[in-house]
Design a protein around this motif. Structure first.
Motif, short mmCIF file in Angstrom:
data_model
loop_
_atom_site.label_atom_id
_atom_site.label_comp_id
_atom_site.label_asym_id
_atom_site.label_seq_id
_atom_site.Cartn_x
_atom_site.Cartn_y
_atom_site.Cartn_z
N MET A 1 -2.25 2.25 7.93
CA MET A 1 -2.82 1.01 7.49
C MET A 1 -2.14 -0.70 7.44
N TYR A 2 -1.28 -0.29 6.53
CA TYR A 2 -0.97 -1.69 6.28
C TYR A 2 0.86 -2.03 5.99
N PRO A 3 1.45 -1.88 6.76
CA PRO A 3 3.17 -1.34 7.00
C PRO A 3 3.39 -2.91 6.21
N GLY A 4 4.91 -1.90 5.07
CA GLY A 4 5.56 -3.26 4.33
C GLY A 4 5.58 -2.87 3.17
N MET A 5 4.80 -2.49 2.64
CA MET A 5 4.65 -1.86 0.76
C MET A 5 5.76 -1.16 0.08
N LYS A 6 6.00 0.34 1.30
CA LYS A 6 6.50 1.38 0.44
C LYS A 6 7.77 0.85 0.24
N ALA A 7 8.72 -0.19 1.61
CA ALA A 7 9.61 -0.77 1.32
C ALA A 7 10.34 -1.54 -0.01
N GLY A 8 9.40 -2.45 -0.32
CA GLY A 8 9.01 -2.77 -1.44
C GLY A 8 8.90 -2.76 -3.05
N ILE A 9 8.07 -1.36 -2.72
CA ILE A 9 8.28 -0.78 -3.90
C ILE A 9 9.61 -0.81 -5.06
N ASP A 10 9.67 -1.10 -6.17
CA ASP A 10 10.25 -0.76 -7.25
C ASP A 10 10.34 0.25 -8.13
N LYS A 11 9.33 0.12 -8.72
CA LYS A 11 8.92 1.36 -9.51
C LYS A 11 7.63 1.87 -9.04
N ILE A 12 7.44 3.20 -10.05
CA ILE A 12 5.79 4.42 -9.98
C ILE A 12 5.79 4.66 -11.18
N TYR A 13 4.25 3.95 -11.54
CA TYR A 13 3.84 4.91 -12.47
C TYR A 13 2.20 5.36 -12.68
N THR A 14 2.18 6.33 -13.45
CA THR A 14 0.87 6.78 -12.90
C THR A 14 -0.52 7.08 -14.35
N ALA A 15 -1.15 7.66 -13.77
CA ALA A 15 -1.78 7.66 -14.74
C ALA A 15 -3.60 8.71 -14.41
N SER A 16 -3.49 9.98 -15.11
CA SER A 16 -5.41 10.37 -14.73
C SER A 16 -5.94 10.26 -15.55
N PRO A 17 -7.23 10.39 -15.13
CA PRO A 17 -8.61 10.60 -16.53
C PRO A 17 -7.97 10.68 -17.54
N LEU A 18 -7.01 12.24 -17.94
CA LEU A 18 -6.36 12.43 -19.35
C LEU A 18 -5.91 11.50 -20.17
N THR A 19 -4.97 10.31 -19.48
CA THR A 19 -4.48 9.31 -20.06
C THR A 19 -5.88 8.39 -20.12
N PHE A 20 -6.68 8.45 -19.55
CA PHE A 20 -7.41 6.84 -20.19
C PHE A 20 -8.44 7.56 -21.34
N ARG A 21 -8.63 8.75 -21.45
CA ARG A 21 -9.19 9.50 -22.45
C ARG A 21 -8.63 9.72 -23.93
N ASP A 22 -6.92 9.89 -23.75
CA ASP A 22 -6.44 9.90 -24.92
C ASP A 22 -6.79 8.51 -24.89
N TYR A 23 -6.50 7.19 -24.33
CA TYR A 23 -6.05 5.45 -25.19
C TYR A 23 -7.57 5.15 -25.36
N THR A 24 -8.68 5.82 -24.55
CA THR A 24 -9.56 5.23 -24.43
C THR A 24 -10.71 6.08 -25.06
N LEU A 25 -10.55 7.31 -25.84
CA LEU A 25 -11.46 8.07 -26.07
C LEU A 25 -13.26 8.71 -25.28
N THR A 26 -12.46 7.80 -24.34
CA THR A 26 -13.67 8.04 -22.80
C THR A 26 -13.77 9.79 -22.81
N PRO A 27 -14.75 10.59 -22.81
CA PRO A 27 -15.16 11.48 -23.07
C PRO A 27 -14.71 12.23 -21.57
N GLY A 28 -13.71 13.28 -21.23
CA GLY A 28 -13.36 13.87 -20.13
C GLY A 28 -12.68 12.15 -19.09
N GLY A 29 -12.81 11.37 -19.65
CA GLY A 29 -11.72 10.54 -18.75
C GLY A 29 -12.93 9.62 -18.19
#
Length: 497
Positions: A403-431
């Protein structure tokens, strides 16, 4: 001994702490993570800042409610903000076509009516309803000595999607108006008009980004609490809320072996967690505790955090809400489907405001997609989990790039987080991203009072009433009103005394 001990340092806990410290009480906030903030937390990757949960805040312009609270807290000058694009505070994308939503009720109606002329009357009436609900919490209401107009809570029992459909006939415009559903955990079959109106109403009224990350807001409140003689204690998980079998809390115990006591106690964590660590007392019946544990929570979010190469991607000062399917989340339909899943995209500006330093792509995901890893911990989920995250991140990036060409070429690093990541850091049930799911068909069981059966234990946070910055801030004021009095507190906030 403190006047008030608060469990949890998210926006709800810190807001309560700041209000009560300002009102002369000695406050102690206890947080299990190494830094305070909860969903206000920001984190660094490759020297760049990412926000955990709050990317922009509505009702933040001069004279509006959230700005007014910052002034009352005494932290306005410490929280630097910029307006989002007034021509497009949000950009809703429906099957590849973008619709730019302008700030201001009149401008909003005018722009949407220009594109959908036959819908003007319905739009005007719908926006009138939205702002009626949104204005049930306002500076004017505070000046009258009330934190909110409880009469408007009748819209907790009204369907958000049905309200939209009853005013709007065009299917595309219906999707545009429901495009913000991802900002409050919206589901077609459950979401109430009250939540919807609070979110879209405050964002239309005037949205701003917090420069330097939302952590700066948390840090400013921590500083205010400590300036007033209070404490914010991190890396301390509360393991027990002691009652001695009485109708009062007698203290809290932490995993560091400490016992902290106060006249009042406020829990800003999930109610199910609160009552799980509450020592048994005849005042709180076990069927109630069981009901708290069984309440359904809203969905979790999968996040892709992208570090961009210097001066590679122009900064876009809008928040993209992208929908190829239904704008409302459906747990069963979405499971395993990523080709038409909805997602959000936000960019963070460089110091000069011309270039994007980072991008965040955020998507609601079905719990079925990650349930096989539910019993694992961060960093110990295995290669299959990492492949799942990488594949989903690639899918979202590719869809945005089309939809918006140009971002992909500018990517340096990618990091990801799932609801489980959110759960483990905030203790929110199920993330869960937005806490307890409110169902308009039967709202009462999911609206948790700020007062409990214990005489000195109060509750606050997004699970209690309304999620989002404005909802949590309002709930914190209601919680504090139980201690200092509603009329007195509301007028002090409203008149900035």
């Amino acid at each position: 001994m403190y006047d008030v001990v608060i469990i949890g340092s998210g926006l709800g806990g810190l807001s309560c702490g700041t209000i009560l410290a300002k009102e002369g009480l000695r406050v102690c906030v206890v947080e299990q993570h190494r830094i305070a903030g909860g969903c206000l937390q920001s984190f660094m990757r490759n020297g760049k800042t990412f926000d955990t949960g709050i990317h922009y805040v509505g009702s933040m312009k001069e004279g509006q409610l959230m700005r007014h609270f910052l002034k009352y807290y005494g932290i306005e000058e410490k929280v630097r903000t910029i307006d989002v694009d007034e021509e497009a505070y949000e950009t809703v994308v429906i099957k590849g076509k973008e619709y730019r939503l302008p700030t201001g009720r009149e401008r909003f109606v005018e722009e949407m009516s220009r594109q959908f002329p036959a819908e003007r009357e319905g739009l005007e009436k719908l926006m009138e309803k939205i702002m009626e609900v949104k204005n049930s919490i306002s500076v004017e209401m505070l000046k009258e000595g009330k934190i909110s107009d409880v009469d408007m809570q009748k819209y907790m029992a009204v369907s958000a999607s049905e309200m939209i459909d009853s005013h709007i006939g065009d299917e595309t415009l219906r999707k545009i108006m429901g495009g913000c559903s991802m900002l409050f955990g919206g589901e077609r079959e459950t979401s109430c008009f009250y939540h919807y109106a609070m979110v879209i109403g405050s964002n239309v009224e005037g949205s701003q980004r917090i420069l330097g990350g939302s952590q700066t807001l948390a840090n400013a409140m921590v500083e205010k609490i400590e300036e007033a003689g209070g404490k914010v204690m991190t890396e301390r998980r509360v393991t027990k809320i002691a009652t001695g079998g009485t109708g009062m809390v007698t203290g809290i115990e932490t995993d560091k072996g400490e016992t902290l006591t106060g006249k009042y106690y406020i829990s800003a964590i999930h109610p199910s967690q609160t009552f799980e660590i509450l020592e048994k007392t005849p005042v709180v019946k076990q069927p109630f505790v069981k009901r708290m544990k069984e309440l359904k929570n809203s969905y979790g979010l999968f996040s892709v955090y992208v570090v961009l190469k210097e001066k590679s991607v122009p900064f876009r000062n809008t928040f993209y809400l992208i929908h190829d399917g239904d704008t409302w989340f459906d747990e069963e339909y979405q499971a395993g489907r990523y080709d038409d899943m909805s997602f959000m995209v936000s960019f963070k500006p460089s110091e000069d405001g011309k270039w994007a330093e980072t991008a965040s792509l955020i998507a609601p995901v079905s719990a079925k997609d990650y349930e096989k890893w539910a019993e694992t911990e961060v960093g110990r989920r295995g290669e299959e989990y990492e492949r799942w995250k990488s594949g989903l991140a690639e899918t979202l990036i590719e869809r945005y790039e089309k939809m918006y060409p140009g971002m992909k070429a500018g990517i340096d690093k990618i990091y990801t987080a799932s609801p489980l990541t959110f759960r483990d850091y905030t203790l929110t049930p199920g993330g869960s991203a937005y806490g307890i799911l409110k169902n308009y068909k039967n709202p009462l069981p999911t609206i948790i009072p700020t007062q409990t059966k214990l005489g000195n234990l109060l509750l606050t946070g997004q699970n209690i009433f309304v999620p989002g910055a404005i909802g949590v801030t309002m709930t914190a004021a209601i919680t504090c009103a139980n201690i200092v009095g509603e009329e007195k507190l509301a007028k002090k906030i409203g008149n900035l005394n």
